[in-house]
Structure formats: C-alpha cells, structure tokens
Design a protein around this motif. Structure first.
Motif, PDB file in Angstrom:
ATOM      1  N   MET A   1       5.441  22.267 -32.312  1.00  0.00           N
ATOM      2  CA  MET A   1       6.329  22.301 -33.448  1.00  0.00           C
ATOM      3  C   MET A   1       6.146  20.999 -34.228  1.00  0.00           C
ATOM      4  O   MET A   1       6.132  19.929 -33.650  1.00  0.00           O
ATOM      5  CB  MET A   1       7.782  22.442 -32.949  1.00  0.00           C
ATOM      6  N   PRO A   2       6.000  21.103 -35.545  1.00  0.00           N
ATOM      7  CA  PRO A   2       5.895  19.887 -36.352  1.00  0.00           C
ATOM      8  C   PRO A   2       7.128  18.999 -36.157  1.00  0.00           C
ATOM      9  O   PRO A   2       8.235  19.491 -35.932  1.00  0.00           O
ATOM     10  CB  PRO A   2       5.822  20.416 -37.788  1.00  0.00           C
ATOM     11  N   ARG A   3       6.906  17.708 -36.271  1.00  0.00           N
ATOM     12  CA  ARG A   3       8.004  16.778 -36.020  1.00  0.00           C
ATOM     13  C   ARG A   3       9.163  16.966 -37.003  1.00  0.00           C
ATOM     14  O   ARG A   3      10.324  16.863 -36.607  1.00  0.00           O
ATOM     15  CB  ARG A   3       7.509  15.332 -36.055  1.00  0.00           C
ATOM     16  N   SER A   4       8.874  17.221 -38.261  1.00  0.00           N
ATOM     17  CA  SER A   4       9.945  17.436 -39.238  1.00  0.00           C
ATOM     18  C   SER A   4      10.830  18.609 -38.821  1.00  0.00           C
ATOM     19  O   SER A   4      12.061  18.543 -38.930  1.00  0.00           O
ATOM     20  CB  SER A   4       9.382  17.696 -40.633  1.00  0.00           C
ATOM     21  N   ALA A   5      10.213  19.669 -38.356  1.00  0.00           N
ATOM     22  CA  ALA A   5      10.968  20.849 -37.914  1.00  0.00           C
ATOM     23  C   ALA A   5      11.794  20.517 -36.668  1.00  0.00           C
ATOM     24  O   ALA A   5      12.950  20.950 -36.551  1.00  0.00           O
ATOM     25  CB  ALA A   5      10.022  22.009 -37.634  1.00  0.00           C
ATOM     26  N   ALA A   6      11.211  19.772 -35.749  1.00  0.00           N
ATOM     27  CA  ALA A   6      11.937  19.391 -34.533  1.00  0.00           C
ATOM     28  C   ALA A   6      13.144  18.518 -34.877  1.00  0.00           C
ATOM     29  O   ALA A   6      14.237  18.699 -34.322  1.00  0.00           O
ATOM     30  CB  ALA A   6      11.001  18.663 -33.574  1.00  0.00           C
ATOM     31  N   ILE A   7      12.958  17.593 -35.803  1.00  0.00           N
ATOM     32  CA  ILE A   7      14.059  16.722 -36.226  1.00  0.00           C
ATOM     33  C   ILE A   7      15.130  17.556 -36.931  1.00  0.00           C
ATOM     34  O   ILE A   7      16.327  17.364 -36.704  1.00  0.00           O
ATOM     35  CB  ILE A   7      13.536  15.587 -37.124  1.00  0.00           C
ATOM     36  N   GLY A   8      14.708  18.485 -37.760  1.00  0.00           N
ATOM     37  CA  GLY A   8      15.651  19.374 -38.447  1.00  0.00           C
ATOM     38  C   GLY A   8      16.442  20.222 -37.464  1.00  0.00           C
ATOM     39  O   GLY A   8      17.639  20.462 -37.658  1.00  0.00           O
ATOM     40  N   LYS A   9      15.777  20.662 -36.409  1.00  0.00           N
ATOM     41  CA  LYS A   9      16.454  21.456 -35.375  1.00  0.00           C
ATOM     42  C   LYS A   9      17.508  20.600 -34.659  1.00  0.00           C
ATOM     43  O   LYS A   9      18.611  21.086 -34.380  1.00  0.00           O
ATOM     44  CB  LYS A   9      15.427  21.996 -34.385  1.00  0.00           C
ATOM     45  N   LEU A  37      13.811  11.837 -29.536  1.00  0.00           N
ATOM     46  CA  LEU A  37      13.221  11.056 -30.628  1.00  0.00           C
ATOM     47  C   LEU A  37      12.122  10.135 -30.110  1.00  0.00           C
ATOM     48  O   LEU A  37      11.096   9.942 -30.778  1.00  0.00           O
ATOM     49  CB  LEU A  37      14.297  10.252 -31.354  1.00  0.00           C
ATOM     50  N   SER A  38      12.307   9.593 -28.937  1.00  0.00           N
ATOM     51  CA  SER A  38      11.277   8.741 -28.330  1.00  0.00           C
ATOM     52  C   SER A  38       9.999   9.538 -28.091  1.00  0.00           C
ATOM     53  O   SER A  38       8.894   9.056 -28.362  1.00  0.00           O
ATOM     54  CB  SER A  38      11.808   8.158 -27.016  1.00  0.00           C
ATOM     55  N   SER A  39      10.165  10.748 -27.602  1.00  0.00           N
ATOM     56  CA  SER A  39       9.007  11.615 -27.365  1.00  0.00           C
ATOM     57  C   SER A  39       8.293  11.940 -28.675  1.00  0.00           C
ATOM     58  O   SER A  39       7.054  11.937 -28.735  1.00  0.00           O
ATOM     59  CB  SER A  39       9.471  12.896 -26.678  1.00  0.00           C
ATOM     60  N   LEU A  40       9.060  12.209 -29.718  1.00  0.00           N
ATOM     61  CA  LEU A  40       8.453  12.501 -31.021  1.00  0.00           C
ATOM     62  C   LEU A  40       7.739  11.279 -31.583  1.00  0.00           C
ATOM     63  O   LEU A  40       6.681  11.400 -32.197  1.00  0.00           O
ATOM     64  CB  LEU A  40       9.523  12.993 -32.005  1.00  0.00           C
ATOM     65  N   ARG A  41       8.322  10.115 -31.398  1.00  0.00           N
ATOM     66  CA  ARG A  41       7.732   8.874 -31.914  1.00  0.00           C
ATOM     67  C   ARG A  41       6.371   8.599 -31.270  1.00  0.00           C
ATOM     68  O   ARG A  41       5.481   8.027 -31.896  1.00  0.00           O
ATOM     69  CB  ARG A  41       8.687   7.709 -31.661  1.00  0.00           C
ATOM     70  N   GLU A  42       6.195   9.016 -30.039  1.00  0.00           N
ATOM     71  CA  GLU A  42       4.937   8.770 -29.328  1.00  0.00           C
ATOM     72  C   GLU A  42       3.749   9.480 -29.970  1.00  0.00           C
ATOM     73  O   GLU A  42       2.603   9.151 -29.672  1.00  0.00           O
ATOM     74  CB  GLU A  42       5.074   9.188 -27.865  1.00  0.00           C
ATOM     75  N   ARG A  43       3.999  10.412 -30.850  1.00  0.00           N
ATOM     76  CA  ARG A  43       2.920  11.159 -31.502  1.00  0.00           C
ATOM     77  C   ARG A  43       2.255  10.376 -32.629  1.00  0.00           C
ATOM     78  O   ARG A  43       1.291  10.855 -33.222  1.00  0.00           O
ATOM     79  CB  ARG A  43       3.440  12.479 -32.051  1.00  0.00           C
ATOM     80  N   GLY A  44       2.793   9.209 -32.965  1.00  0.00           N
ATOM     81  CA  GLY A  44       2.162   8.404 -34.016  1.00  0.00           C
ATOM     82  C   GLY A  44       3.148   7.995 -35.087  1.00  0.00           C
ATOM     83  O   GLY A  44       4.353   8.184 -34.965  1.00  0.00           O
ATOM     84  N   ALA A  45       2.578   7.434 -36.156  1.00  0.00           N
ATOM     85  CA  ALA A  45       3.398   6.935 -37.267  1.00  0.00           C
ATOM     86  C   ALA A  45       4.121   8.094 -37.953  1.00  0.00           C
ATOM     87  O   ALA A  45       3.620   9.217 -38.019  1.00  0.00           O
ATOM     88  CB  ALA A  45       2.519   6.203 -38.273  1.00  0.00           C
ATOM     89  N   TRP A  46       5.320   7.788 -38.464  1.00  0.00           N
ATOM     90  CA  TRP A  46       6.114   8.789 -39.167  1.00  0.00           C
ATOM     91  C   TRP A  46       5.573   8.988 -40.587  1.00  0.00           C
ATOM     92  O   TRP A  46       5.207   8.041 -41.256  1.00  0.00           O
ATOM     93  CB  TRP A  46       7.569   8.338 -39.263  1.00  0.00           C
ATOM     94  N   THR A  47       5.539  10.248 -41.029  1.00  0.00           N
ATOM     95  CA  THR A  47       5.177  10.547 -42.414  1.00  0.00           C
ATOM     96  C   THR A  47       6.422  10.402 -43.285  1.00  0.00           C
ATOM     97  O   THR A  47       7.540  10.294 -42.779  1.00  0.00           O
ATOM     98  CB  THR A  47       4.635  11.984 -42.544  1.00  0.00           C
ATOM     99  N   SER A  48       6.236  10.446 -44.591  1.00  0.00           N
ATOM    100  CA  SER A  48       7.393  10.321 -45.489  1.00  0.00           C
ATOM    101  C   SER A  48       8.365  11.492 -45.311  1.00  0.00           C
ATOM    102  O   SER A  48       9.580  11.306 -45.367  1.00  0.00           O
ATOM    103  CB  SER A  48       6.936  10.205 -46.944  1.00  0.00           C
ATOM    104  N   SER A  49       7.862  12.701 -45.086  1.00  0.00           N
ATOM    105  CA  SER A  49       8.762  13.845 -44.885  1.00  0.00           C
ATOM    106  C   SER A  49       9.506  13.720 -43.550  1.00  0.00           C
ATOM    107  O   SER A  49      10.675  14.123 -43.446  1.00  0.00           O
ATOM    108  CB  SER A  49       8.005  15.174 -44.965  1.00  0.00           C
ATOM    109  N   GLU A  50       8.848  13.160 -42.551  1.00  0.00           N
ATOM    110  CA  GLU A  50       9.516  12.944 -41.264  1.00  0.00           C
ATOM    111  C   GLU A  50      10.589  11.863 -41.378  1.00  0.00           C
ATOM    112  O   GLU A  50      11.665  11.986 -40.789  1.00  0.00           O
ATOM    113  CB  GLU A  50       8.490  12.581 -40.188  1.00  0.00           C
TER     114      GLU A  50
END
Length: 105
Positions: A1-9, A37-50
């Motif tokens: 799942m894309p990080r933006s979608a996971a954060i939205g969820k 959020l820590s797990s999501l952060r491990e995937r790399g730098a945040w994009t502007s939409s994230e």
C-alpha cells in the motif's frame, strides 16, 4: 500500500473513533500510531504528498486529543456534581432500601 494511503487510513481510523467517542478504539489506534509511522518512515524520504498526508494525520490526531479533553472535562463536572450531592444520593439509597417490597407511589 502506498504510504499516503496508509497514512490516510490511519487518519480515517482516528477520526472515526473520535467521532464515535469510542475511547478504547481510539486509545488502541493512538498506541499503534508510532510503530506504524516508524515502519513507514523506514521506506525512505517522505514525498510532498506524504508530508501533506502526515500534516492531515496530525490535524486529525489533534482533533481527537481535543475531543478526549472535552470528554474528560464533562466527566469531571459530572463526578464533581455527584460528589457534591453525595449526601442526597446516600439518603435516597437508604430510603429505597427501607421501603416495603412492592411499595410504589
């Protein structure tokens, strides 16, 4: 799942729990927030939409915290009222215990 979608969820779950005043669910979601959020952060730098989704999550979290504070204030007022009227409640309870069975007014 894309990080933006996971954060939205995550934000949607917190918003729904706060709106429903489901404090147990809200607590569980809040406790799981940091590890997720820590797990999501491990995937790399945040994009502007994230980053925008994270800002929205922060706003939802702040709103949920405010709802908890309001509920706590309401409960504190109710408990204070009960404490202030304790003698009356006790007298009522004692009077109810001493009435004959089946006695109704």
């Amino acid at each position: 799942m894309p990080r933006s979608a996971a954060i939205g969820k995550l934000a949607a779950g917190i918003k729904d729990a706060a709106f429903a005043r489901d404090w147990e669910r809200l607590g569980a979601l809040a406790r799981s927030l940091a590890p997720q959020l820590s797990s999501l952060r491990e995937r790399g730098a945040w994009t502007s939409s994230e980053l925008a989704a994270l800002a929205q999550l922060r706003a939802v979290h702040d709103g949920a915290a405010a709802a908890c504070g309001e509920a706590l204030d309401t409960l504190a007022l109710r408990l204070a009222d009960m404490r202030n009227n304790k003698d009356g409640w006790m007298a009522y309870a004692l009077a109810s215990d001493t009435e004959p069975a089946g006695h109704q007014e």
